[in-house]
Design an enzyme around this catalytic site. Sequence first.
Site, PDB file in Angstrom:
ATOM      1  CE  LYS A 175      -1.956   3.041   1.937  1.00  0.00           C
ATOM      2  NZ  LYS A 175      -1.796   4.460   1.540  1.00  0.00           N
ATOM      3  N   GLY A 233       3.164   4.970  13.275  1.00  0.00           N
ATOM      4  CA  GLY A 233       3.969   3.765  13.527  1.00  0.00           C
ATOM      5  C   GLY A 233       3.694   3.188  14.905  1.00  0.00           C
ATOM      6  CD  GLU A 250      13.690   2.351   9.804  1.00  0.00           C
ATOM      7  OE1 GLU A 250      14.012   3.438  10.321  1.00  0.00           O
ATOM      8  OE2 GLU A 250      14.193   1.273  10.125  1.00  0.00           O
ATOM      9  CB  CYS A 284      12.906   9.967   8.020  1.00  0.00           C
ATOM     10  SG  CYS A 284      13.511   8.642   7.048  1.00  0.00           S
ATOM     11  CD  GLU A 385      10.141  13.653  10.893  1.00  0.00           C
ATOM     12  OE1 GLU A 385       9.048  13.100  11.089  1.00  0.00           O
ATOM     13  OE2 GLU A 385      11.105  13.101  10.335  1.00  0.00           O
TER      14      GLU A 385
HETATM   15  C1  UN1 Z   1      14.126   8.602   4.168  1.00  0.00           C
HETATM   16  O1  UN1 Z   1      14.441   9.744   4.347  1.00  0.00           O
HETATM   17  O2  UN1 Z   1      12.996   8.194   4.434  1.00  0.00           O
HETATM   18  O3  UN1 Z   1      20.089   8.192   3.622  1.00  0.00           O
HETATM   19  C2  UN1 Z   1      15.079   7.607   3.559  1.00  0.00           C
HETATM   20  C3  UN1 Z   1      19.214   8.738   2.965  1.00  0.00           C
HETATM   21  C4  UN1 Z   1      18.502   7.931   1.894  1.00  0.00           C
HETATM   22  C5  UN1 Z   1      17.298   7.274   2.441  1.00  0.00           C
HETATM   23  C6  UN1 Z   1      16.360   8.213   3.140  1.00  0.00           C
HETATM   24  N1  UN1 Z   1      19.409   6.941   1.354  1.00  0.00           N
HETATM   25  O4  UN1 Z   1      18.887   9.902   3.124  1.00  0.00           O
END
Ligand code: UN1
Length: 496
Positions: A175, A233, A250, A284, A385
Amino acid sequence: MSGTISNFINGKWEESSTGETFESINPADISDVVGTVTKAGKSDVDRAVAAAREAYKTWRLVPAPKRGEILFRAARTLVKRKQELGELETREMGKILKEGLGDVQEAIDITYYMAGEGRRLSGETVPSELPDKDCKSVRVPVGVFGLITPWNFPIAIPAWKIMPALVAGNTAIFKPSSYTAVSATRLVEILDDAGLPPGVLNLIHGRGEDTGDYLACHAGLDGISFTGSTAVGERLAKNCIQAGKKISCEMGGKNAIIVMDDAKLDLAVDGAVWGGFGTTGQRCTAASRVVVHEAVHDQFLEMFVKAASRLKLGNGLHHDTTMGPLVNETQMKRVLSFIETGKQEGAGLVIGGKACAKGECSKGYFIEPTIFSGVKPHMRIAQEEIFGPVVCVMKATDLEHAIAIVNGSSYGLTSSIYTQDVNRAAVAERDLDTGIVYINASTIGAEVQLPFGGTKKSGLGHREAGGRGGALDMFTKWKIIYRDFSGRLQKAQIDR
Ligand code: UN1
């Protein structure tokens, strides 16, 4: 496929039972509809789960190298279609084309990596303490997974989940975010063309709060892998744990760069711009805090502001654009409200702080690159965040102080230090409480051959991607096998 972006259930592309649709819109130009997407109803999700359950019976028995061969074929197609897919991502979620291509490359990397796992998936063999007996551990698949992914890495994050799940012998219902439904659909088409049997991978479209939730709570699943906000999450994790399902999440980040007084400032500025404003801060792993040694604070800030002011906002498909839009109106409003919060909390707004509606920016969801200085660790903008182009600059008196500021967060995904001093780098490496630590590099840029994930509220359950402790631990269960071929009763610990 017809003009509508379809669900993929039991090997067939189909419209949803509800007949409802939604649109995926280009955030750099909201008059551009990237696709009209069918919205799965509950009965579609039920059928997708049933198809995955049925397919699991045979897929788990397909030799892993053969499963890997399908992934190798998919990887080759991703390579061939990299440009087209990168452009599609840019159009669908706004990141600049170089980054769109990088996203596809990350999917290629994990697909090749996991395809190779088809010939490894290794366990251990160890000697037995008894004669005519052997002992080994093997990885076995878990069953049927729900894979729920966000919009910021429309192809890479789905690939991080789909490839290890499938090579290990699981089946799945995928999804994707409704904001990147078209990109996600292309990835599933590629896997379908590569030869996946019907039901092994199913795709359902819809919003997180209805379709996603319904899938995540489905009794027919054995596990969930989710990437998205910490709030969602944690809620999913509670449900899954009660229902005895495996879960990995994550989640958010509040990543920080430390700039020491001996750092190469040009390099640190490049890192702060890339970490803070790359993907418009919508990673993230974004560097949303920069903690600077007081001796170089003013000089760093001046250089950082100058570099940020050179960013060119616009449509990411144009070659001179260096920062794209926010993904949608909700995110844009959320980021603007954080900027207001920062001002009210007394942080100093040094640059940006407003929506941008100049020239082509009037067509989409643009916010100027924004830097706050004088930010104090307790402020909301330093703790929560933001997921947008907003960076908080903070002052530290020494390394210990800087590390305490970085660790004084409920998140723990990535951190970084710029220093020329090997001893300071070693202390930072040891004491920064994040899942990933960078030295003389920004907070973004993890590679697929090592696990990806964070501590505290950034991650829950197993990590993603490759390496020891990576995604295969999520998508397999260990089974320990003792085989006694002595033909008599032998008692471990007793017959010695
Ligand atoms: C994300 O921000 O959800 O290291 C993943 C990084 C990328 C992956 C980010 N290779 O910023």
